[in-house]
Write a protein that holds these residues in place. Structure first.
Motif, mmCIF file in Angstrom:
data_model
loop_
_atom_site.group_PDB
_atom_site.id
_atom_site.type_symbol
_atom_site.label_atom_id
_atom_site.label_comp_id
_atom_site.label_asym_id
_atom_site.label_seq_id
_atom_site.Cartn_x
_atom_site.Cartn_y
_atom_site.Cartn_z
ATOM 1 N N UNK A 1 -5.528 2.452 8.977
ATOM 2 C CA UNK A 1 -5.059 2.684 7.595
ATOM 3 C C UNK A 1 -5.512 4.050 7.114
ATOM 4 N N UNK A 2 -6.764 4.416 7.428
ATOM 5 C CA UNK A 2 -7.290 5.697 6.950
ATOM 6 C C UNK A 2 -6.413 6.848 7.448
ATOM 7 N N UNK A 3 -6.076 6.806 8.743
ATOM 8 C CA UNK A 3 -5.273 7.890 9.310
ATOM 9 C C UNK A 3 -3.851 7.878 8.749
ATOM 10 N N UNK A 4 -3.302 6.685 8.544
ATOM 11 C CA UNK A 4 -1.962 6.588 7.938
ATOM 12 C C UNK A 4 -1.979 7.214 6.544
ATOM 13 N N UNK A 5 -2.988 6.864 5.753
ATOM 14 C CA UNK A 5 -3.036 7.378 4.376
ATOM 15 C C UNK A 5 -3.229 8.891 4.359
ATOM 16 N N UNK A 6 -4.015 9.412 5.305
ATOM 17 C CA UNK A 6 -4.150 10.875 5.370
ATOM 18 C C UNK A 6 -2.792 11.517 5.685
ATOM 19 N N UNK A 7 -2.051 10.897 6.613
ATOM 20 C CA UNK A 7 -0.705 11.410 6.942
ATOM 21 C C UNK A 7 0.178 11.427 5.702
ATOM 22 N N UNK B 1 0.843 -1.201 0.000
ATOM 23 C CA UNK B 1 0.000 0.000 0.000
ATOM 24 C C UNK B 1 0.881 1.256 0.000
ATOM 25 N N UNK B 2 1.828 1.284 0.920
ATOM 26 C CA UNK B 2 2.657 2.483 1.074
ATOM 27 C C UNK B 2 3.510 2.706 -0.174
ATOM 28 N N UNK B 3 3.976 1.620 -0.773
ATOM 29 C CA UNK B 3 4.782 1.724 -1.995
ATOM 30 C C UNK B 3 3.962 2.378 -3.121
ATOM 31 N N UNK B 4 2.674 1.994 -3.203
ATOM 32 C CA UNK B 4 1.806 2.575 -4.245
ATOM 33 C C UNK B 4 1.655 4.084 -4.034
ATOM 34 N N UNK B 5 1.573 4.476 -2.769
ATOM 35 C CA UNK B 5 1.410 5.904 -2.467
ATOM 36 C C UNK B 5 2.720 6.645 -2.731
ATOM 37 N N UNK B 6 3.812 6.099 -2.196
ATOM 38 C CA UNK B 6 5.098 6.814 -2.297
ATOM 39 C C UNK B 6 5.598 6.878 -3.734
ATOM 40 N N UNK B 7 5.171 5.930 -4.570
ATOM 41 C CA UNK B 7 5.615 5.963 -5.974
ATOM 42 C C UNK B 7 4.717 6.880 -6.811
ATOM 43 N N UNK B 8 3.729 7.510 -6.151
ATOM 44 C CA UNK B 8 2.860 8.454 -6.854
ATOM 45 C C UNK B 8 1.735 7.786 -7.634
ATOM 46 N N UNK B 9 1.555 6.466 -7.476
ATOM 47 C CA UNK B 9 0.483 5.779 -8.216
ATOM 48 C C UNK B 9 -0.875 5.907 -7.541
ATOM 49 N N UNK B 10 -0.889 6.309 -6.275
ATOM 50 C CA UNK B 10 -2.177 6.385 -5.577
ATOM 51 C C UNK B 10 -2.339 7.730 -4.879
ATOM 52 N N UNK B 11 -3.296 8.502 -5.366
ATOM 53 C CA UNK B 11 -3.607 9.778 -4.716
ATOM 54 C C UNK B 11 -4.930 9.695 -3.958
ATOM 55 N N UNK B 12 -5.715 8.672 -4.295
ATOM 56 C CA UNK B 12 -6.990 8.505 -3.596
ATOM 57 C C UNK B 12 -7.132 7.047 -3.163
ATOM 58 N N UNK B 13 -7.840 6.849 -2.038
ATOM 59 C CA UNK B 13 -8.045 5.488 -1.540
ATOM 60 C C UNK B 13 -9.486 5.320 -1.084
#
Ligand SMILES: Cc1cc2nc3c(=O)[nH]c(=O)nc-3n(C[C@H](O)[C@H](O)[C@H](O)COP(=O)(O)OP(=O)(O)OC[C@H]3O[C@@H](n4cnc5c(N)ncnc54)[C@H](O)[C@@H]3O)c2cc1C
Length: 408
Positions: free
Chosen positions: A155-161, A131-143
């Motif tokens: 997870x929700x709070x982590x992704x907001x962070x 999950x984090x790799x998808x975010x950090x690589x810029x592939x995920x801006x929304x979840x």
């Protein structure tokens, strides 16, 4: 003696350390299908947010220090109690004198399409890293997160962070329904929304949708919700596949006696994979939290060492620490008497039955948690204390709760 422990989570690790503290000679092998040294799932979010390594709750030389033959990336597919051996996915068979099943739990997603690629979860370190790799690589801006139990909230709070736009759906009318009462849950949901999480209650996912790869969900209402990242946080269920032809008795989890022995001779079980009695109510069920796993691992370790120790029962408790205001809940959320005090952003609710504390929920000021927990665990008659239980200073300075929570 040759001891095999299946699983390197908190239950398996504690069992190994406990037996080793009594017994330097036995040969202990620990097998995990994950590629890591032991880690703490509750500390994964902090690891990703703050780049700490606290999730690695044992040092890299733990296997050597503890005298454990640690086998990573090894999956156990079968237990053969009559032959006193286990079988690995590779086909290899390993004999044991005593066996501990500490296989934990995995995602339970009773939603159509949940097996589709692209349905992520946060139940293991490798799943969380994806999950984090998808975010950090810029592939995920929304979840889009399906489920608002405590793992979903984390997870929700982590992704907001991490700067992700988060929509979270929950089929029930409150978040963390298994643990929080309606009033505490309403505060939690308000805090989630203040963190920018779009929480939608009474919103049921019927199906994960996507063309070979999940893109979103179809709601019961027919509406489609889509996002870059689709995450199931719909619950957990014990890992029991390895028991299928073993004859070992299980229902929702492995059935154990009061020394945590399974129905097979010389086979113990501990942690999220077992059914255990609730310490307060006596009801048997799944009690998948960290302190229960370590306590059960401890009992199994002592029994492996021949001490004949009885397991008293499991606790229900949880805390939310990334909301900006701490929330803690323990035990039941109903009773014959309810004591409540609200001051500013602090809320303290205590549930009593027959003059004994059976549960409590704290928002903001959590200083009383340690003493409330101790009174509940000891089933103390608190009638003489009732007037003081809501006193803001009650229990201040008691560090028991902090000690319990120190694993994170
Ligand atoms: C994100 C998250 C946050 C959490 N937060 C909290 C919290 O705040 N407070 C709290 O009390 N609890 C929390 N928990 C729950 C807590 O982590 C679990 O209760 C605890 O980890 C259970 O320990 P265990 O040893 O039974 O199982 P696990 O930790 O699940 O470990 C079992 C291990 O066995 C391995 N395994 C399974 N089957 C096999 C097989 N066939 N062969 C080889 N290996 C196998 C698994 O891969 C796994 O590594 C959280 C869990 C998650 C996922």
């Amino acid at each position: 003696m040759k001891i095999i422990i299946i699983g390197a989570g908190p239950a398996g690790v504690t069992a190994a350390e406990t037996v080793r503290s009594f017994d330097r000679r036995s040969e202990i092998s620990m097998l995990t299908d994950e590629p890591y040294l032991p880690y703490s799932p509750p500390a994964m979010a902090d690891h990703f947010i703050f780049h700490t390594d606290n999730h690695l709750w044992r040092s890299a030389d733990w296997p050597v220090q503890t005298g454990v033959n640690y086998l990573k990336g090894v999956r156990v597919v079968e237990i053969e109690p009559d032959a006193h051996q286990i079988r690995l996915a590779s086909g290899a068979k390993i004999p044991y004198d005593k066996l501990v099943i500490a296989s934990g739990a995995r995602l339970y997603a009773p939603v159509k399409g949940a097996e589709m690629p692209g349905v992520y979860n946060f139940k293991s370190l490798s799943a969380a890293e994806s999950i984090v790799e998808k975010v950090r690589s810029g592939q995920a801006r929304s979840a889009l997160i399906v489920g608002a139990g405590f793992i979903g909230m984390e997870i929700a709070l982590l992704l907001r962070e991490l700067g992700v736009e988060v929509t979270q759906i929950e089929m029930l009318d409150q978040v963390m329904a298994a643990m929080l009462d309606a009033e505490t849950a309403a505060i939690a949901v308000a805090l989630m929304r203040a963190h920018g999480v779009d929480v939608r209650l009474n919103t049921k996912a019927d199906e994960f949708i996507g063309n070979g790869k999940a893109r979103g969900v179809r709601l019961e209402s027919g509406e489609l919700l889509t996002a870059d990242l689709v995450i199931a946080a719909t619950g957990v269920k014990p890992n029991l596949d390895l028991l299928s032809s073993s004859g070992i008795t299980f229902q929702r989890g492995i059935i154990v006696d009061n020394q945590l022995r399974t129905s097979a001779p010389d086979v113990f079980a501990a942690g999220d994979c077992i059914e255990s009695p609730n310490l307060v109510t006596g009801e048997t069920g799944l009690h998948a939290i960290f302190p229960n796993a370590t306590e059960q691992g401890h009992v199994v370790g002592m029994n492996l060492a021949g001490l004949q120790v009885r397991y008293e029962g499991a606790e229900r408790m949880n805390s939310l620490k990334h909301l900006g205001l701490p929330i803690m809940a323990a035990g039941e959320k109903q009773g014959d008497t309810i004591l409540q005090n609200k001051t500013g952003t602090n809320l303290r609710t205590i549930y009593l039955r027959d003059k004994r504390i059976v549960g409590f929920q704290l928002v903001g000021d959590i200083g009383a948690a340690g003493v409330l927990h101790a009174l509940m665990a000891q089933k103390s008659d608190v009638s003489h204390l009732e007037a003081r239980l809501l006193d803001p200073g009650f229990g201040e300075g008691m560090l028991v709760w902090n000690a319990i929570q120190s694993y994170t």
